[in-house]
Design an enzyme around this catalytic site. Structure first.
Site, mmCIF file in Angstrom:
data_model
loop_
_atom_site.group_PDB
_atom_site.id
_atom_site.type_symbol
_atom_site.label_atom_id
_atom_site.label_comp_id
_atom_site.label_asym_id
_atom_site.label_seq_id
_atom_site.Cartn_x
_atom_site.Cartn_y
_atom_site.Cartn_z
ATOM 1 N N TYR A 27 151.700 25.073 -31.332
ATOM 2 C CA TYR A 27 152.304 26.146 -30.557
ATOM 3 C C TYR A 27 153.315 25.594 -29.552
ATOM 4 C CZ TYR A 27 148.274 28.794 -32.322
ATOM 5 O OH TYR A 27 147.319 29.372 -33.112
ATOM 6 N N GLY A 31 150.989 43.225 -33.833
ATOM 7 C CA GLY A 31 151.576 44.262 -32.976
ATOM 8 C C GLY A 31 151.729 45.609 -33.644
ATOM 9 N N PHE A 32 151.656 45.667 -34.969
ATOM 10 C CA PHE A 32 151.883 46.918 -35.690
ATOM 11 C C PHE A 32 150.912 48.005 -35.249
ATOM 12 C CE2 PHE A 32 150.792 49.675 -39.305
ATOM 13 C CZ PHE A 32 152.037 50.271 -39.533
ATOM 14 N N HIS A 73 143.842 23.143 -38.322
ATOM 15 C CA HIS A 73 144.729 24.306 -38.314
ATOM 16 C C HIS A 73 145.090 24.760 -39.723
ATOM 17 C CE1 HIS A 73 148.092 26.227 -35.658
ATOM 18 N NE2 HIS A 73 147.538 27.112 -36.460
ATOM 19 N N SER A 79 145.471 37.699 -34.830
ATOM 20 C CA SER A 79 146.342 38.846 -35.111
ATOM 21 C C SER A 79 145.534 40.108 -35.415
ATOM 22 C CB SER A 79 147.304 38.536 -36.270
ATOM 23 O OG SER A 79 148.190 37.509 -35.928
ATOM 24 N N PRO A 80 144.543 40.433 -34.574
ATOM 25 C CA PRO A 80 143.724 41.617 -34.833
ATOM 26 C C PRO A 80 144.486 42.932 -34.661
ATOM 27 C CG PRO A 80 143.200 40.703 -32.687
ATOM 28 C CD PRO A 80 144.121 39.719 -33.355
#
Length: 314
Positions: A37, A191-192, A107, A186-187
């Site tokens: 990151y 962002g959707f 990762h 990414s739950p």
């Protein structure tokens, strides 16, 4: 991750530090970072900001995918060789300003290296006291069990949301069977499911969603048609759309947790409110019928990125 790269222009280091400290003050006890990151910048941010408060939280980081300098700049490399993992850990400890990382993930599985060899290197780091537990990211149930035969795997982190159900094929159950935690990244479906992103043409040029088939204009337009009914379910649950997405993940099992990312203090506070949302079985059934692999258009990764992961696919 959001505080250092991937989703457009990150916040200033000062603003990012404020978000981390606010999260800690609000009771967050699990912070997740990685060598990848910001090519080390995120670990430096976490170390600089939270090292004085290290006893108050569980620290997770990752190895096996990092930035390597070249003539054209820094490029992303997947490298699971034992010597690389050991050196990456030393670099991460320095950047994080800590003597021990609580949970250290591989990762990405480097498919040129037997998973047993990579886990063997991490086991040596456990014995040396440099890490406390081993995790994996974006692996199949088969790979998980191979790794677990070498050393107990404490957690598996993969993308999981209403929109991305791949872990339901085998990994969530495999985690339960071996006593590992499943960690959903990414739950909010990148962002959707928060409902605010409608026009994908407004995404920053370097936003990683621009490379994802699900966020291509036609697919996104089709998927937007799911959100009106989704918003109605959120109202029925007395939750925001983001809180509904998180509550759904948390309802999947006692061994399932979520790690939403944000660059905004208001969204941080909203996300944490999901812990008080209780979903009744009828609402869960409505959600499962509305948003699932049959109704969501577009793959989560392009072909090049998909080749880097080891997850089962529908």
């Amino acid at each position: 991750m959001n505080l250092s790269h991937a989703y457009g222009v990150p916040p200033s280091p000062e603003a990012a530090a404020r978000i981390l400290l606010r999260a800690l003050d609000l009771g967050v006890t699990h912070f997740d970072t990685a060598a990848l990151y910001g090519f080390g910048a995120n670990e430096e941010l976490v170390g600089r900001t939270l090292a004085p408060l290290r006893s108050r939280f569980t620290l997770a980081s990752k190895c096996g995918a990092q930035g390597v300098k070249s003539e054209s700049g820094v490029r992303r490399v997947i490298d699971g060789r034992p010597a690389t993992l050991e050196q990456t850990c030393e670099d991460s400890l320095r950047r994080l300003q800590t003597e021990t990382i609580d949970l250290y993930y591989l990762h990405r599985w480097d498919k040129t290296v037997p998973i047993e060899d990579s886990i063997g290197a991490l086991e040596r780091l456990v014995r040396a006291g440099k890490i406390r537990a081993i995790g994996l990211s974006e692996v199949s149930a088969t790979t998980l069990r191979r790794a677990h035969s070498v050393h107990p795997i404490a957690a598996v982190q993969s993308e999981y949301s209403l929109c991305t159900r791949n872990p339901e094929i085998a990994v969530i159950e495999a985690c339960r069977s071996i006593g590992a935690t499943f960690v959903a990244f990414s739950p909010l479906a990148r962002g959707f499911l928060a409902g605010a992103l409608r026009d994908v043409s407004t995404l920053e040029a370097k936003d990683i969603r621009r490379t994802m088939p699900r966020f291509e204009a036609a697919a996104n337009a089709a998927n937007l048609g799911l959100l009106d009914e989704y918003a109605r379910v959120a109202r029925a649950a007395h939750a925001s759309m983001a809180q509904l997405a998180l509550a759904w993940v948390l309802a999947r099992g006692e061994h399932v947790v979520a790690i939403p990312g944000t660059t905004c203090e208001a969204h941080l506070e909203e996300n944490l409110g999901a812990a008080t949302v209780e979903l009744q079985p009828d609402l869960i059934a409505r959600l499962d019928g509305l948003i699932n692999p049959r109704t969501v258009l577009g793959e989560r990764y392009n072909s090049a990125t998909q080749a880097e992961v080891d997850t089962e696919n529908f």
